[in-house]
Scaffold this motif. Structure first.
Motif, PDB file in Angstrom:
ATOM      1  N   ARG A  75       0.788  -1.107   0.057  1.00 37.21           N
ATOM      2  CA  ARG A  75      -0.128   0.036   0.069  1.00 37.21           C
ATOM      3  C   ARG A  75       0.992   1.201   0.053  1.00 37.21           C
ATOM      4  O   ARG A  75       2.045   1.292   0.657  1.00 37.21           O
ATOM      5  CB  ARG A  75      -0.956  -0.005   1.294  1.00 37.21           C
ATOM      6  CG  ARG A  75      -1.671  -0.987   1.267  1.00 37.21           C
ATOM      7  CD  ARG A  75      -2.981  -0.942   0.470  1.00 37.21           C
ATOM      8  NE  ARG A  75      -3.898  -2.042   0.453  1.00 37.21           N
ATOM      9  CZ  ARG A  75      -3.780  -2.991  -0.518  1.00 37.21           C
ATOM     10  NH1 ARG A  75      -3.120  -2.671  -1.852  1.00 37.21           N
ATOM     11  NH2 ARG A  75      -4.839  -4.039  -0.694  1.00 37.21           N
ATOM     12  N   ALA A  76       0.378   2.200  -0.396  1.00 35.46           N
ATOM     13  CA  ALA A  76       0.970   3.714  -0.557  1.00 35.46           C
ATOM     14  C   ALA A  76       0.025   4.588  -0.241  1.00 35.46           C
ATOM     15  O   ALA A  76      -1.053   4.565  -0.594  1.00 35.46           O
ATOM     16  CB  ALA A  76       1.523   3.887  -2.012  1.00 35.46           C
ATOM     17  N   GLN A  77       0.401   5.570   0.691  1.00 37.39           N
ATOM     18  CA  GLN A  77      -0.379   6.680   1.064  1.00 37.39           C
ATOM     19  C   GLN A  77       0.340   8.076   1.308  1.00 37.39           C
ATOM     20  O   GLN A  77       1.361   8.020   1.479  1.00 37.39           O
ATOM     21  CB  GLN A  77      -1.382   6.487   2.093  1.00 37.39           C
ATOM     22  CG  GLN A  77      -0.412   6.280   3.712  1.00 37.39           C
ATOM     23  CD  GLN A  77      -1.522   5.655   4.845  1.00 37.39           C
ATOM     24  OE1 GLN A  77      -2.357   4.830   4.433  1.00 37.39           O
ATOM     25  NE2 GLN A  77      -1.314   6.257   5.854  1.00 37.39           N
ATOM     26  N   MET A  78      -0.158   9.236   1.001  1.00 36.37           N
ATOM     27  CA  MET A  78       0.521  10.349   1.418  1.00 36.37           C
ATOM     28  C   MET A  78       0.220  10.759   2.901  1.00 36.37           C
ATOM     29  O   MET A  78      -0.538  10.623   3.441  1.00 36.37           O
ATOM     30  CB  MET A  78      -0.132  11.397   0.592  1.00 36.37           C
ATOM     31  CG  MET A  78      -0.025  11.390  -1.024  1.00 36.37           C
ATOM     32  SD  MET A  78       1.859  11.159  -1.566  1.00 36.37           S
ATOM     33  CE  MET A  78       2.498  12.504  -1.038  1.00 36.37           C
ATOM     34  N   GLN A  79       1.472  11.015   3.397  1.00 33.86           N
ATOM     35  CA  GLN A  79       1.555  11.553   4.831  1.00 33.86           C
ATOM     36  C   GLN A  79       2.191  12.949   4.594  1.00 33.86           C
ATOM     37  O   GLN A  79       3.321  13.017   5.065  1.00 33.86           O
ATOM     38  CB  GLN A  79       2.250  10.531   5.861  1.00 33.86           C
ATOM     39  CG  GLN A  79       2.079  10.780   7.173  1.00 33.86           C
ATOM     40  CD  GLN A  79       2.721   9.662   7.644  1.00 33.86           C
ATOM     41  OE1 GLN A  79       3.818   9.242   7.524  1.00 33.86           O
ATOM     42  NE2 GLN A  79       2.062   8.659   8.446  1.00 33.86           N
ATOM     43  N   GLY A  80       1.199  13.912   4.534  1.00 31.76           N
ATOM     44  CA  GLY A  80       1.788  15.380   4.408  1.00 31.76           C
ATOM     45  C   GLY A  80       2.208  15.338   3.040  1.00 31.76           C
ATOM     46  O   GLY A  80       1.648  15.125   2.033  1.00 31.76           O
ATOM     47  N   ALA A  81       3.565  15.947   2.936  1.00 31.94           N
ATOM     48  CA  ALA A  81       4.339  15.924   1.508  1.00 31.94           C
ATOM     49  C   ALA A  81       5.124  14.603   1.240  1.00 31.94           C
ATOM     50  O   ALA A  81       5.582  14.596   0.105  1.00 31.94           O
ATOM     51  CB  ALA A  81       5.204  17.128   1.665  1.00 31.94           C
ATOM     52  N   SER A  82       5.201  13.810   2.263  1.00 29.43           N
ATOM     53  CA  SER A  82       6.028  12.558   2.216  1.00 29.43           C
ATOM     54  C   SER A  82       5.076  11.487   1.782  1.00 29.43           C
ATOM     55  O   SER A  82       3.915  11.388   1.879  1.00 29.43           O
ATOM     56  CB  SER A  82       6.643  12.317   3.262  1.00 29.43           C
ATOM     57  OG  SER A  82       6.020  11.966   4.420  1.00 29.43           O
TER      58      SER A  82
END
Length: 84
Positions: A5-12
């Motif tokens: 899985r991939a998700q955005m955490q702020g800008a990272s």
């Protein structure tokens, strides 16, 4: 699904790749990351070389393997499979 899985955490970018920990990747200046789907990462930027470099760095965390075909792949990439 594959379980990656991939998700955005702020800008990272936070990647869950079946490791004992989550991988957090910070994009360099001039490259932006987006996750349209949980299993897809979109990399955009003006410098084509830098976009390709970011894609290669993200792919290095879990490259595609030839037995099950699991791993981080480029769009439209063919993974040569092996028996066994």
């Amino acid at each position: 699904g594959v379980g990656y899985r991939a998700q955005m955490q702020g800008a990272s970018l936070k990647l869950s790749l079946g490791l004992s920990h989550d991988v957090v990747y910070d994009a360099p200046q001039g490259v932006s990351l987006a996750c349209p789907k949980p299993t897809e990462v979109k990399i955009t930027g003006a410098d084509k070389q830098q976009v390709g470099q970011v894609a290669a760095e993200i792919r290095r965390f879990r490259p595609p393997e030839p037995y099950k075909g699991k791993g981080i792949k480029y769009v439209g990439e063919y993974i040569r499979r092996k028996e066994g």
